[in-house]
Design a protein around this motif. Structure first.
Motif, short mmCIF file in Angstrom:
data_model
loop_
_atom_site.label_atom_id
_atom_site.label_comp_id
_atom_site.label_asym_id
_atom_site.label_seq_id
_atom_site.Cartn_x
_atom_site.Cartn_y
_atom_site.Cartn_z
N GLY A 122 -26.22 27.11 113.44
CA GLY A 122 -26.32 26.53 112.10
C GLY A 122 -25.08 27.37 111.23
N ASP A 123 -25.12 27.21 109.85
CA ASP A 123 -24.16 27.54 109.19
C ASP A 123 -24.01 29.18 109.01
OD1 ASP A 123 -23.41 24.88 108.67
OD2 ASP A 123 -24.84 25.00 106.83
N SER A 124 -22.93 29.58 108.22
CA SER A 124 -22.70 31.00 107.96
C SER A 124 -22.71 31.40 106.52
CB SER A 124 -21.27 31.33 108.30
OG SER A 124 -20.91 32.76 107.84
N LEU A 125 -23.79 32.18 105.95
CA LEU A 125 -24.00 32.36 104.76
C LEU A 125 -22.76 33.13 104.16
CD1 LEU A 125 -25.41 32.66 102.06
CD2 LEU A 125 -26.78 34.90 103.13
N ALA A 143 -12.92 35.85 110.40
CA ALA A 143 -14.20 35.70 111.21
C ALA A 143 -15.21 36.06 110.50
CB ALA A 143 -14.07 36.75 112.36
N TYR A 144 -16.39 35.59 110.84
CA TYR A 144 -17.84 35.61 110.22
C TYR A 144 -19.04 35.32 111.02
CZ TYR A 144 -16.45 30.65 109.82
OH TYR A 144 -16.36 29.43 110.16
N PRO A 145 -20.15 36.09 110.62
CA PRO A 145 -21.13 36.05 111.36
C PRO A 145 -21.79 34.53 110.93
CG PRO A 145 -21.67 37.56 109.53
CD PRO A 145 -20.14 37.06 109.71
N ALA A 146 -22.57 34.00 112.06
CA ALA A 146 -23.05 32.88 111.73
C ALA A 146 -24.30 32.47 112.59
CB ALA A 146 -22.17 31.29 111.95
N LEU A 147 -25.20 31.75 112.31
CA LEU A 147 -26.41 31.60 113.04
C LEU A 147 -26.21 30.70 114.27
CD1 LEU A 147 -29.04 30.02 110.21
CD2 LEU A 147 -28.84 32.34 111.34
N GLU A 148 -26.76 30.93 115.52
CA GLU A 148 -26.50 30.57 116.52
C GLU A 148 -26.25 29.04 116.39
OE1 GLU A 148 -27.81 31.34 121.06
OE2 GLU A 148 -29.46 31.41 119.51
N ALA A 176 -16.13 31.51 114.16
CA ALA A 176 -17.59 31.88 113.83
C ALA A 176 -18.29 32.67 115.09
CB ALA A 176 -18.51 30.50 113.82
N VAL A 177 -18.68 33.90 114.56
CA VAL A 177 -19.36 34.48 115.60
C VAL A 177 -20.87 34.17 115.62
CG1 VAL A 177 -19.91 37.21 116.17
CG2 VAL A 177 -17.56 36.56 114.98
N ARG A 178 -21.17 33.70 116.54
CA ARG A 178 -22.93 33.28 116.59
C ARG A 178 -23.65 34.32 117.25
NH1 ARG A 178 -22.91 28.51 113.65
NH2 ARG A 178 -20.89 27.28 114.21
N ILE A 179 -24.52 34.64 116.32
CA ILE A 179 -25.42 35.78 116.74
C ILE A 179 -26.63 35.25 116.95
CG2 ILE A 179 -26.31 37.96 116.15
CD1 ILE A 179 -23.20 38.01 116.28
N PRO A 180 -27.40 35.42 118.05
CA PRO A 180 -28.71 35.08 118.22
C PRO A 180 -29.58 35.73 117.38
CG PRO A 180 -27.69 35.31 120.54
CD PRO A 180 -26.70 36.04 119.45
N MET A 181 -30.77 35.39 116.73
CA MET A 181 -31.75 35.86 115.93
C MET A 181 -33.15 35.91 116.82
SD MET A 181 -30.41 36.36 112.83
CE MET A 181 -28.89 37.00 113.84
N THR A 182 -32.70 36.88 117.61
CA THR A 182 -33.91 37.40 118.54
C THR A 182 -34.07 38.86 118.55
OG1 THR A 182 -32.41 38.09 120.54
CG2 THR A 182 -33.34 35.72 120.13
N VAL A 183 -35.62 39.10 118.65
CA VAL A 183 -36.17 40.65 118.53
C VAL A 183 -35.21 41.48 119.61
CG1 VAL A 183 -37.90 42.06 118.95
CG2 VAL A 183 -38.19 39.97 117.63
N GLU A 184 -34.98 40.95 121.11
CA GLU A 184 -34.48 41.46 122.03
C GLU A 184 -32.87 41.63 121.73
OE1 GLU A 184 -36.02 38.58 122.20
OE2 GLU A 184 -37.89 39.37 123.25
N ARG A 185 -32.43 43.15 122.04
CA ARG A 185 -30.95 43.37 121.46
C ARG A 185 -29.91 42.55 122.40
NH1 ARG A 185 -29.61 49.14 119.80
NH2 ARG A 185 -27.85 47.91 119.23
N ALA A 186 -30.27 42.48 123.64
CA ALA A 186 -29.29 42.29 124.54
C ALA A 186 -28.58 41.00 124.23
CB ALA A 186 -30.06 41.75 125.88
N PRO A 187 -29.18 39.73 123.61
CA PRO A 187 -28.50 38.42 123.52
C PRO A 187 -27.19 38.87 122.25
CG PRO A 187 -30.61 37.92 123.71
CD PRO A 187 -30.46 39.51 123.54
#
Length: 234
Positions: free
Chosen positions: A40-43, A33-38, A60-71
């Motif tokens: 896009g690819d995973s560095l 498993a690895y983090p990835a853009l919502e 792929a763990v899709r992490i939203p790149m937002t200022v808000e923490r909830a997503p």
């Protein structure tokens, strides 16, 4: 018997900066498993790609790149549940984390959700902090120096106060905050001893004088190191 979750620190970008322990676990474990853009690819996945010797079940763990923490928190909730199913069935899982898992690492958010239910082992990695210092040939601190690590998004007054009160500083996550941070450094008379680097250890690594960095061109993976004596050995 349940599986074990392994959080692997895989270093700042150079595939060779992975520890032998992390490499052995990576190659021996079937679920990756690895983090990835919502969208896009995973560095992290790209860093370890040269070390993958056989197919794996990849998540792929899709992490939203937002200022808000909830997503992002919801994404980690979902990922913990998905990975928990593999662990409950007795399968080990490796999770990649750029740099070191417990130094501003994304893995800590999975750790907090999973460690109370399943065995977790964390493998330290080369952090961006030490990688940048090495690339800049600038030791972080010596003797009784106080080293302060500052995230660039902090309010300006906090950055000013902390920079005034320390011997050595590392300003991380510079990105879109570069112009504001540079102004603070100049106002405090620290520009001469400030060193800028971006994407340390990657093929796109760049080291520039502060004055040569365009106002809107610093990437997220950039850092400024400051030592008030110029170099720690002085």
């Amino acid at each position: 018997m349940t599986g074990t979750l392994y959080g692997l620190g895989i270093g700042p970008g150079d595939p060779d900066l992975i520890t032998l322990k992390a490499l052995k676990l990576l190659q021996a474990t079937k679920v990756l498993a690895y983090p990835a853009l919502e969208d896009g690819d995973s560095l992290a996945r790209a860093i370890i790609a040269p070390h993958l010797t056989e197919p794996k079940t990849e998540i792929a763990v899709r992490i939203p790149m937002t200022v808000e923490r909830a997503p992002a928190q919801a994404a980690y909730d979902d990922a913990a549940e998905e990975l928990g199913e593999y662990l409950a069935n007795g399968e080990d899982v490796v999770v990649l984390c750029e740099g070191d898992p417990f130094f501003y690492g994304s893995f800590m958010y999975l750790f907090g959700r999973i460690a109370e239910k399943y065995p977790v082992e964390v493998v330290p990695g080369v952090s961006s902090l030490t990688a940048c210092a090495t690339a800049l040939q600038s030791p972080l601190s010596a003797r009784n120096d106080i080293l302060t690590v500052l995230p660039a998004p902090l309010p300006s007054e906090i950055l000013r106060d902390r920079l005034r009160d320390t011997d050595s500083a590392a300003i991380m996550k510079v990105g879109r905050h570069f112009s504001r941070v540079r102004d603070i450094i100049i106002d405090l008379g620290l520009a001469e001893n400030a060193r800028y680097i971006e994407r340390a250890t990657m093929q796109t690594e760049r080291i520039l004088p502060l004055s040569d960095v365009p106002d809107d061109a610093a990437p997220y993976f950039s850092m400024i190191l400051i030592h008030k004596r110029g170099q720690a050995w002085k």
